[in-house]
Design a protein around this motif. Sequence first.
Motif, PDB file in Angstrom:
ATOM      1  N   GLY A   1      -8.848 -24.571  30.257  1.00  0.00           N
ATOM      2  CA  GLY A   1      -9.033 -26.020  30.250  1.00  0.00           C
ATOM      3  C   GLY A   1      -9.707 -26.495  28.983  1.00  0.00           C
ATOM      4  N   ALA A   2      -9.451 -27.740  28.650  1.00  0.00           N
ATOM      5  CA  ALA A   2     -10.168 -28.408  27.543  1.00  0.00           C
ATOM      6  C   ALA A   2     -11.448 -28.976  28.152  1.00  0.00           C
ATOM      7  N   GLN A   3     -12.555 -28.253  27.949  1.00  0.00           N
ATOM      8  CA  GLN A   3     -13.770 -28.567  28.690  1.00  0.00           C
ATOM      9  C   GLN A   3     -14.526 -29.775  28.129  1.00  0.00           C
ATOM     10  N   ASN A   4     -14.993 -29.670  26.874  1.00  0.00           N
ATOM     11  CA  ASN A   4     -15.796 -30.730  26.267  1.00  0.00           C
ATOM     12  C   ASN A   4     -15.829 -30.520  24.757  1.00  0.00           C
ATOM     13  N   PRO A   5     -16.369 -31.472  23.997  1.00  0.00           N
ATOM     14  CA  PRO A   5     -16.376 -31.341  22.534  1.00  0.00           C
ATOM     15  C   PRO A   5     -17.145 -30.132  22.033  1.00  0.00           C
ATOM     16  N   SER A   6     -18.141 -29.648  22.771  1.00  0.00           N
ATOM     17  CA  SER A   6     -18.948 -28.526  22.281  1.00  0.00           C
ATOM     18  C   SER A   6     -18.255 -27.180  22.480  1.00  0.00           C
ATOM     19  N   THR A   7     -17.428 -27.063  23.516  1.00  0.00           N
ATOM     20  CA  THR A   7     -16.761 -25.780  23.788  1.00  0.00           C
ATOM     21  C   THR A   7     -15.307 -25.767  23.343  1.00  0.00           C
ATOM     22  N   GLY A   8     -14.670 -26.941  23.313  1.00  0.00           N
ATOM     23  CA  GLY A   8     -13.243 -26.979  23.002  1.00  0.00           C
ATOM     24  C   GLY A   8     -12.431 -26.437  24.161  1.00  0.00           C
ATOM     25  N   ILE A   9     -11.256 -25.840  23.847  1.00  0.00           N
ATOM     26  CA  ILE A   9     -10.372 -25.280  24.881  1.00  0.00           C
ATOM     27  C   ILE A   9     -10.778 -23.826  25.115  1.00  0.00           C
ATOM     28  N   VAL A  10     -11.073 -23.486  26.374  1.00  0.00           N
ATOM     29  CA  VAL A  10     -11.601 -22.162  26.709  1.00  0.00           C
ATOM     30  C   VAL A  10     -10.889 -21.605  27.935  1.00  0.00           C
ATOM     31  N   GLU A  11     -11.053 -20.299  28.115  1.00  0.00           N
ATOM     32  CA  GLU A  11     -10.611 -19.625  29.338  1.00  0.00           C
ATOM     33  C   GLU A  11     -11.853 -19.142  30.058  1.00  0.00           C
ATOM     34  N   ARG A  12     -11.990 -19.509  31.328  1.00  0.00           N
ATOM     35  CA  ARG A  12     -13.200 -19.209  32.077  1.00  0.00           C
ATOM     36  C   ARG A  12     -12.851 -18.699  33.474  1.00  0.00           C
ATOM     37  N   ASN A  13     -13.827 -17.977  34.072  1.00  0.00           N
ATOM     38  CA  ASN A  13     -13.719 -17.585  35.480  1.00  0.00           C
ATOM     39  C   ASN A  13     -13.941 -18.807  36.357  1.00  0.00           C
ATOM     40  N   LEU A  14     -13.359 -18.781  37.528  1.00  0.00           N
ATOM     41  CA  LEU A  14     -13.546 -19.906  38.454  1.00  0.00           C
ATOM     42  C   LEU A  14     -15.023 -20.079  38.806  1.00  0.00           C
ATOM     43  N   SER A  15     -15.782 -18.977  38.792  1.00  0.00           N
ATOM     44  CA  SER A  15     -17.204 -19.063  39.121  1.00  0.00           C
ATOM     45  C   SER A  15     -18.002 -19.816  38.043  1.00  0.00           C
ATOM     46  N   TYR A  16     -17.439 -19.915  36.855  1.00  0.00           N
ATOM     47  CA  TYR A  16     -18.107 -20.640  35.768  1.00  0.00           C
ATOM     48  C   TYR A  16     -18.312 -22.103  36.154  1.00  0.00           C
ATOM     49  N   ASP A  17     -17.285 -22.688  36.742  1.00  0.00           N
ATOM     50  CA  ASP A  17     -17.377 -24.085  37.186  1.00  0.00           C
ATOM     51  C   ASP A  17     -16.342 -24.259  38.288  1.00  0.00           C
ATOM     52  N   LYS A  18     -16.776 -24.022  39.522  1.00  0.00           N
ATOM     53  CA  LYS A  18     -15.833 -24.020  40.637  1.00  0.00           C
ATOM     54  C   LYS A  18     -15.184 -25.389  40.819  1.00  0.00           C
ATOM     55  N   PRO A  19     -13.829 -25.414  40.880  1.00  0.00           N
ATOM     56  CA  PRO A  19     -13.129 -26.693  41.050  1.00  0.00           C
ATOM     57  C   PRO A  19     -13.261 -27.216  42.477  1.00  0.00           C
ATOM     58  N   THR A  20     -12.920 -28.504  42.621  1.00  0.00           N
ATOM     59  CA  THR A  20     -12.955 -29.119  43.952  1.00  0.00           C
ATOM     60  C   THR A  20     -11.718 -28.784  44.754  1.00  0.00           C
TER      61      THR A  20
ATOM     62  N   ALA B   1      -9.818 -37.683  40.295  1.00  0.00           N
ATOM     63  CA  ALA B   1     -10.495 -36.566  39.631  1.00  0.00           C
ATOM     64  C   ALA B   1     -10.946 -36.963  38.231  1.00  0.00           C
ATOM     65  N   TYR B   2     -12.069 -36.372  37.798  1.00  0.00           N
ATOM     66  CA  TYR B   2     -12.574 -36.654  36.461  1.00  0.00           C
ATOM     67  C   TYR B   2     -12.273 -35.520  35.474  1.00  0.00           C
ATOM     68  N   HIS B   3     -11.689 -34.378  35.978  1.00  0.00           N
ATOM     69  CA  HIS B   3     -11.379 -33.250  35.097  1.00  0.00           C
ATOM     70  C   HIS B   3     -10.285 -32.397  35.737  1.00  0.00           C
ATOM     71  N   VAL B   4      -9.401 -31.838  34.875  1.00  0.00           N
ATOM     72  CA  VAL B   4      -8.321 -30.967  35.356  1.00  0.00           C
ATOM     73  C   VAL B   4      -8.194 -29.763  34.424  1.00  0.00           C
ATOM     74  N   ALA B   5      -7.592 -28.687  34.944  1.00  0.00           N
ATOM     75  CA  ALA B   5      -7.342 -27.477  34.156  1.00  0.00           C
ATOM     76  C   ALA B   5      -6.168 -26.723  34.797  1.00  0.00           C
ATOM     77  N   ILE B   6      -5.761 -25.609  34.190  1.00  0.00           N
ATOM     78  CA  ILE B   6      -4.614 -24.842  34.679  1.00  0.00           C
ATOM     79  C   ILE B   6      -5.089 -23.458  35.133  1.00  0.00           C
ATOM     80  N   TYR B   7      -4.713 -23.081  36.359  1.00  0.00           N
ATOM     81  CA  TYR B   7      -5.035 -21.741  36.844  1.00  0.00           C
ATOM     82  C   TYR B   7      -4.056 -20.763  36.206  1.00  0.00           C
TER      83      TYR B   7
END
Length: 280
Positions: free
Chosen positions: A255-274, A241-247
């Motif tokens: 999850g810690a998404q990227n440098p522009s967003t930092g650590i965020v809380e998102r809906n699964l529909s925002y970026d559906k995991p594998t 895997a190239y990315h992980v987060a906590i349900y």
Amino acid sequence: MSHTAHIPSHRKPRRSASKLAVRAGVAGGVLSTLAMAGTASASPSAEPVAETTLEMPVLNLDLGADVSSAVTVAAENTRLAAVAGELTAQEESARTGAAAEAKQAKEEAQKKADAEKAEKTAKEEAVRKAEAERSSRSSGSERTTLKSTAAPQGTGTVSAPATGSAAAIVNFARAQVGKAYVMGGTGPSSFDCSGLVQAAYRQAGISLPRMSQAQSSAGTSVSLSALQPGDILYWGSKGSAYHVAIYVGGGKFVGAQNPSTGIVERNLSYDKPTGAVRLL
């Protein structure tokens, strides 16, 4: 008539003495020469006069062959000069052609580089726009806020109905929302994706591998339709895997998404995991 009168004379005028002397000398010379010639011809014992013949050198020149050879040499020289001129022209043409091809190749390479740069810029802009749209949708969603039983760290809210070890993991993850994303970060002021998951599970006394690839295969695989708070979500193939987060429950993840967003809380529909794995 007077006896003393001048009577013209009928005698020829006398010649001058000098002229007479010259004539006499010439006549005497001629007579002497004739006398000597007569004596020589009359003498039987006189030897014949030897005659001398002068021979002129004969020039033995083959003018026809020389002219032909000269013409041949001149023709060959002309031919060689023409060949040399043609070779020079061909070399110059080759140099000119090579320079033109090099210039064209450079221009094409520059155009290709510019096109690739423009394409890359367009893709980056599209990603930024998509991220902005996702952030806008997420900020408008409703959240249920509950008080955490664990001491929060950093900023963030607790909204997951979790108990025991799962609650500790969820509460810690949510408490980090708003902090910076830094590649290789493991806290406390910044994290990357796997650093956040590792630190959250440490709150429950569980030691996880550092990298997302190993974390995605650390537990038992679970369906995305049967998720429980504290499950680890991953993007990419399990084990690589190239990315992980906590349900965190309620159809959301932290999850810690990227440098522009930092650590965020998102809906699964925002970026559906594998997929997801469970360790609790």
